[in-house]
Write a protein that holds these residues in place. Structure first.
Motif, PDB file in Angstrom:
ATOM      1  N   TYR A 297      -7.208   1.181   0.862  1.00 47.08           N
ATOM      2  CA  TYR A 297      -7.196   2.274  -0.109  1.00 47.08           C
ATOM      3  C   TYR A 297      -6.296   1.948  -1.304  1.00 47.08           C
ATOM      4  CZ  TYR A 297      -6.569   6.931  -2.093  1.00 47.08           C
ATOM      5  OH  TYR A 297      -6.523   8.002  -2.952  1.00 47.08           O
ATOM      6  N   CYS A 298      -6.913   1.793  -2.470  1.00 45.77           N
ATOM      7  CA  CYS A 298      -6.180   1.530  -3.720  1.00 45.77           C
ATOM      8  C   CYS A 298      -5.299   0.280  -3.632  1.00 45.77           C
ATOM      9  CB  CYS A 298      -5.343   2.741  -4.126  1.00 45.77           C
ATOM     10  SG  CYS A 298      -6.325   4.176  -4.595  1.00 45.77           S
TER      11      CYS A 298
ATOM     12  N   GLY B 192      -4.317   3.650   4.713  1.00 44.66           N
ATOM     13  CA  GLY B 192      -5.328   2.601   4.748  1.00 44.66           C
ATOM     14  C   GLY B 192      -4.921   1.325   4.036  1.00 44.66           C
TER      15      GLY B 192
ATOM     16  N   LYS C  68       0.843  -1.193   0.000  1.00 44.68           N
ATOM     17  CA  LYS C  68       0.000   0.000   0.000  1.00 44.68           C
ATOM     18  C   LYS C  68       0.880   1.247   0.000  1.00 44.68           C
ATOM     19  CE  LYS C  68      -0.701   0.041   5.067  1.00 44.68           C
ATOM     20  NZ  LYS C  68      -0.209   1.395   5.387  1.00 44.68           N
TER      21      LYS C  68
ATOM     22  N   GLU D  45     -11.709   1.685   7.734  1.00 47.09           N
ATOM     23  CA  GLU D  45     -12.024   1.182   6.394  1.00 47.09           C
ATOM     24  C   GLU D  45     -12.720  -0.177   6.465  1.00 47.09           C
ATOM     25  OE1 GLU D  45      -8.546   3.023   3.501  1.00 47.09           O
ATOM     26  OE2 GLU D  45      -8.149   1.161   4.589  1.00 47.09           O
TER      27      GLU D  45
ATOM     28  N   ARG E  92      -0.566   4.461   1.083  1.00 42.19           N
ATOM     29  CA  ARG E  92      -1.136   5.446   1.989  1.00 42.19           C
ATOM     30  C   ARG E  92      -1.503   4.732   3.287  1.00 42.19           C
ATOM     31  NH1 ARG E  92       1.103   8.086  -1.266  1.00 42.19           N
ATOM     32  NH2 ARG E  92       0.326   9.929  -2.405  1.00 42.19           N
TER      33      ARG E  92
ATOM     34  N   THR F 296      -6.774   3.947  10.512  1.00 43.59           N
ATOM     35  CA  THR F 296      -7.375   4.125   9.188  1.00 43.59           C
ATOM     36  C   THR F 296      -7.906   2.802   8.664  1.00 43.59           C
ATOM     37  OG1 THR F 296      -5.851   5.943   8.711  1.00 43.59           O
ATOM     38  CG2 THR F 296      -6.979   4.944   6.841  1.00 43.59           C
TER      39      THR F 296
END
Length: 329
Positions: free
Chosen positions: A124-125, A121, A117, A157, A119, A153
Motif C-alpha cells: 500500500y503506497c 500493507g 511503509k 495484497e 500502514r 494484510t
C-alpha cells in the motif's frame, strides 16, 4: 511439498516489520502489555532462513513500518485507530523503536531492498510492487510480524496481485496466540500455502544442487525439411525464432516454442537429433559425468545459451545441458 513447484530464480523472501516496536520487550507493544515472546521466538529460525536464501541467491526484502508523531490523515478518523490503543505511537521514524531488531539488522544491509511503509500493507503506497517487477519476482515467501495485521494484510495484497504466496509459519508471530489458528486456516483456504522454514531451506538446498532443471528444446532430424516446415509452422502454427546452419552445413530452423528442425545428416542418428535441458552449474555437471563414466561428446563450451555440455545417453542419444558456466573449466 508445495514449495517445490516454485522456481528460486523468481522467488523472494519478504521479512515484514521485525522491528523493536513489535519484537522487543522495551518496544511499543512490549510496554503496552503485549506479550512479545512469540516475536522473540521466531528470530532464530528467521535468521537461518535468511541465510539459506542468501546462499541460494534468493533475494531478501524487508519492510519497515514508520509512523509520524503528527499524522493528519489518521487524525481525521472519528473512531479510535489501533495506534491509540497503545501507550505511544509505535515505530516513529528515526527512533530506536522503528529499527530492525539487533539480531537481524546486519542482514538488512542493502537499503535498496528495505521498503518503508506507513500502514499495515507492504504494497500500500510503497515501491514494493515495482521493485519486485524489476527483479522478475513471481513468488513470495512471507515472514515477520504481526500475524493478524501487517503480515495478513501483505499476504492478501500479494495474492490479489497474482503472486504465488507461501507463509512460512514458524517465522511469523502475532500478538494473540489464540488468533493464529484461524489466521492460518483462512490463509490456507484463500490466499497462500503454508510451509515451515525447514521445508523451505530443504527446497532451497535441493534446488541449488547441480542438475537438469527443465526441458529446454527438442531438435528433430527430418527427412524432408520443407514438408516438416509446412506441418509444424503451417498446420501447428509454430513461429520461427531464427534460421541458421550447423557446423556441418545442415540447415536449422528454431521455433519460439522450443522445437528445432533440421535435415538428416552424417551419422543418421534417427529422428531425434538431440534433447536439451536447461541445467544448473554446467562445470559441475561435466565433473559428475566424468566421475560416473558417462560419454562426453564435447564441452563444456561457449554457446548461444551461455555454456553447453553434450553427453551421450546409454542408447546413444545426444543430450545437451546448457546454462550458466558457474564452475566450468
Amino acid at each position: 511439498m508445495t514449495v517445490d513447484l516454485l522456481d528460486p530464480a523468481t522467488t523472494a523472501l519478504l521479512v515484514i516489520d521485525m522491528q523493536n516496536a513489535f519484537c522487543h520487550p522495551d518496544g511499543t507493544l512490549g510496554i503496552s502489555g503485549v506479550d512479545v515472546e512469540p516475536a522473540q521466538q521466531i528470530i532464530p529460525p528467521l535468521h537461518s532462513l535468511i541465510e539459506s536464501c542468501n546462499a541460494a541467491g534468493v533475494s531478501v526484502l524487508w519492510t519497515l513500518q514508520e509512523h509520524f508523531a503528527t499524522d493528519h490523515s489518521r487524525a481525521r478518523k472519528r473512531l479510535a485507530s489501533h495506534t491509540s490503543k497503545r501507550k505511544q505511537v509505535s515505530a516513529l521514524a528515526g527512533t530506536w523503536d522503528a529499527a530492525i531488531v539487533d539480531e537481524l539488522a546486519p542482514l538488512a544491509s542493502d537499503p535498496a531492498l528495505v521498503i518503508r511503509k506507513h500502514r499495515f500493507g507492504a504494497f500500500y503506497c510503497t515501491r514494493l510492487e515495482k521493485v519486485l517487477d524489476m527483479m522478475g519476482v513471481e513468488a513470495l515467501l512471507i515472514t515477520g510480524a504481526t500475524t493478524n495485521a501487517c503480515v495478513e494484510t501483505s499476504i492478501r495484497e500479494a495474492y490479489l496481485r497474482d503472486y504465488d504466496v507461501v507463509a512460512v509459519t514458524d517465522c511469523i508471530a502475532g500478538v494473540r496466540e489464540e488468533w493464529v489458528p484461524t489466521a492460518h486456516a483462512v490463509w490456507g483456504q484463500y490466499f497462500c500455502e503454508l510451509s515451515t522454514s525447514e521445508e523451505v531451506a530443504n527446497w532451497l538446498d535441493s534446488s541449488s544442487r547441480p542438475g537438469a532443471v527443465a526441458l529446454g528444446h527438442l531438435l528433430l532430424q527430418v527427412t524432408d525439411l520443407d514438408l516438416a516446415e509446412r506441418f509444424y509452422l503451417g498446420i501447428l502454427g509454430l513461429t520461427v525464432k531464427k534460421r541458421e546452419k550447423f557446423r556441418d552445413g545442415r540447415p536449422l530452423i528454431v521455433t519460439n516454442e522450443g522445437l528445432g528442425l533440421t535435415d538428416g545428416g552424417p551419422g543418421e542418428r534417427g529422428p531425434v537429433e538431440h534433447i536439451a535441458f536447461r541445467a544448473r552449474d554446467i562445470g559441475a555437471m561435466a565433473e559428475r559425468a566424468r566421475a560416473e563414466g558417462a560419454t562426453i561428446i564435447r564441452g563444456p563450451e561457449p554457446s548461444s545459451y551461455g555454456q553447453s555440455l553434450y553427453l551421450g545417453d546409454p542408447d546413444g542419444n545426444q543430450v545437451e545441458l546448457f546454462g550458466a558456466p558457474e564452475s566450468a573449466p
